[in-house]
Structures are given as structure tokens and as C-alpha cells.
Motif scaffolding. Structure first.
Motif, PDB file in Angstrom:
ATOM      1  N   ALA A 194      35.947  37.615  40.878  1.00 48.83           N
ATOM      2  CA  ALA A 194      36.914  38.664  40.557  1.00 48.83           C
ATOM      3  C   ALA A 194      38.139  38.580  41.459  1.00 48.83           C
TER       4      ALA A 194
ATOM      5  N   SER B 132      40.418  40.309  36.232  1.00 48.43           N
ATOM      6  CA  SER B 132      39.492  40.504  37.350  1.00 48.43           C
ATOM      7  C   SER B 132      38.419  41.556  37.075  1.00 48.43           C
TER       8      SER B 132
ATOM      9  N   LYS C  73      36.521  42.944  45.525  1.00 53.56           N
ATOM     10  CA  LYS C  73      37.679  42.105  45.140  1.00 53.56           C
ATOM     11  C   LYS C  73      38.979  42.716  45.652  1.00 53.56           C
TER      12      LYS C  73
END
Length: 200
Positions: free
Chosen positions: A26, A49, A72
Motif C-alpha cells: 500500500a 493504495s 502506509k
């Protein structure tokens, strides 16, 4: 008894490993964002993502999906150009996406349940993008760029666009919905081939 404990430990280790792997994927996808200037001003970019987060929500549960969204964005903080505001908004919208998707799929583990969950998540994320952008993102942007200049960029695409709230409803919400739908489509394409890795 020891066999049961060992199985539980293996399951927990697998869950952590897969969540970490999806978080890394991600973070990479978040860095590979790109503009679509004919749909929305170029300072709003598309990325995929949320796809690994959706995979995590379906395979491991909604909490794992949220963890992927969080990790992320923490990784992306190291390269942030928005002092963390963009990452905060991205996390909030990712949360709005994966929680409905993961919860619906948890109680209806069928292809229809996954579809309903992802659609619900995409709609919730699109609706929530309006207040998130209005109260968090754009107050930050206007510290560096006059609001009139921002709206002018929307008007280059649609001259009748007027006012920040109107622009968010006309442009950002549908764009966010499109993003969720694309993530959903990609998820359905790759979930089955990845299923052995995600579940074993």
C-alpha cells in the motif's frame, strides 16, 4: 492443548506477516499517485493504495484493513509535502472504505457479500470525502494558495462550478467514488489468485 496453542500462534504470526506485506504494498502504491487533469484539478491525485487495505479487510478482517491504512500513511509521512494533513485525510477516507467493506463481508462471506461491502465502503468514502476535504484538507491548502485560485482550477474543467462545497460535491466525491470502485474491481480480479497467500 499445545497443538491448539501452536495453531493459534501460527495464525497470529501469519496475520501479522500478511498485514505487514499488504501495508508495504500500500505504501508503494500510495507513492505511485498520478493526476487525471480532465476529471479533477491536478493537485488531487489518483492512487490505488486502498487496494491492499481492502484485501486485508476481506481476508483478515476490518481491523487489519485499518492497520494497513494506518501503516502506509505513517510510512508516507517520511515524504509528506502536506505536513501530515494529506496522510491524515487519506487514513480517514481509507478507514471509511475498509470498515463497511470488512464488516459486511465478515457477516456475509460470499461474492455478493464482498461486492455489497466494497460498494458500501466506496459510497461511504465518497460521502465522507466532502467533510474531510472541507474541514481538513482545503483549510491547509488555502494557507498556501488563495481559495479563488483553487476554485479557478475546478472552473477550468467546469466553468459553472462555484464555491468550495459545490466543487467538492461535483468533483471530489465522484472522484473518490471512482477510486473506490476501481479498487473494488482490481480486488475482485486478484483476490482469488492471492487467496492461498492471504489465508494460509
Amino acid at each position: 492443548m499445545s497443538t491448539a496453542v501452536s495453531a493459534t500462534q501460527r495464525s497470529r504470526t501469519h496475520k501479522i506477516a500478511v498485514t505487514a506485506m499488504l501495508s508495504a504494498a500500500a505504501a508503494v502504491l500510495m507513492a505511485l499517485d498520478f493526476p487525471i487533469p480532465f476529471l479533477i484539478p491536478p493537485f488531487v491525485k489518483m492512487d490505488f493504495s486502498e487496494l491492499p487495505a481492502l484485501l486485508a479487510a476481506f481476508s483478515l478482517g476490518p481491523v487489519s484493513g485499518v492497520v494497513v491504512c494506518l501503516v502506509k500513511n505513517l510510512i508516507h509521512l517520511t515524504m509528506s509535502s502536506t505536513q501530515g494533513v494529506g496522510e491524515l485525510c487519506n487514513f480517514l477516507l481509507g478507514f471509511c472504505f475498509v470498515i463497511p467493506a470488512g464488516l459486511i463481508y465478515r457477516y456475509r462471506k460470499t461474492r455478493t457479500g464482498a461486492l455489497a461491502g466494497a460498494l458500501a465502503g466506496a459510497v461511504v468514502m465518497a460521502v465522507c470525502s466532502i467533510p474531510v476535504n472541507y474541514f481538513i484538507s482545503y483549510p491547509f491548502y488555502t494557507a498556501f494558495m488563495p481559495l479563488d485560485t483553487i476554485i479557478a482550477q475546478y472552473q477550468e474543467i467546469l466553468p459553472s462550478a462555484n464555491g468550495l462545497l459545490g466543487c467538492l460535491i461535483i468533483f471530489n466525491a465522484p472522484f473518490t467514488l471512482l477510486k473506490g470502485l476501481l479498487d473494488m474491481a482490481l480486488c475482485f480480479l486478484i483476490y482469488k489468485p492471492l487467496s492461498p497467500l492471504l489465508h494460509k
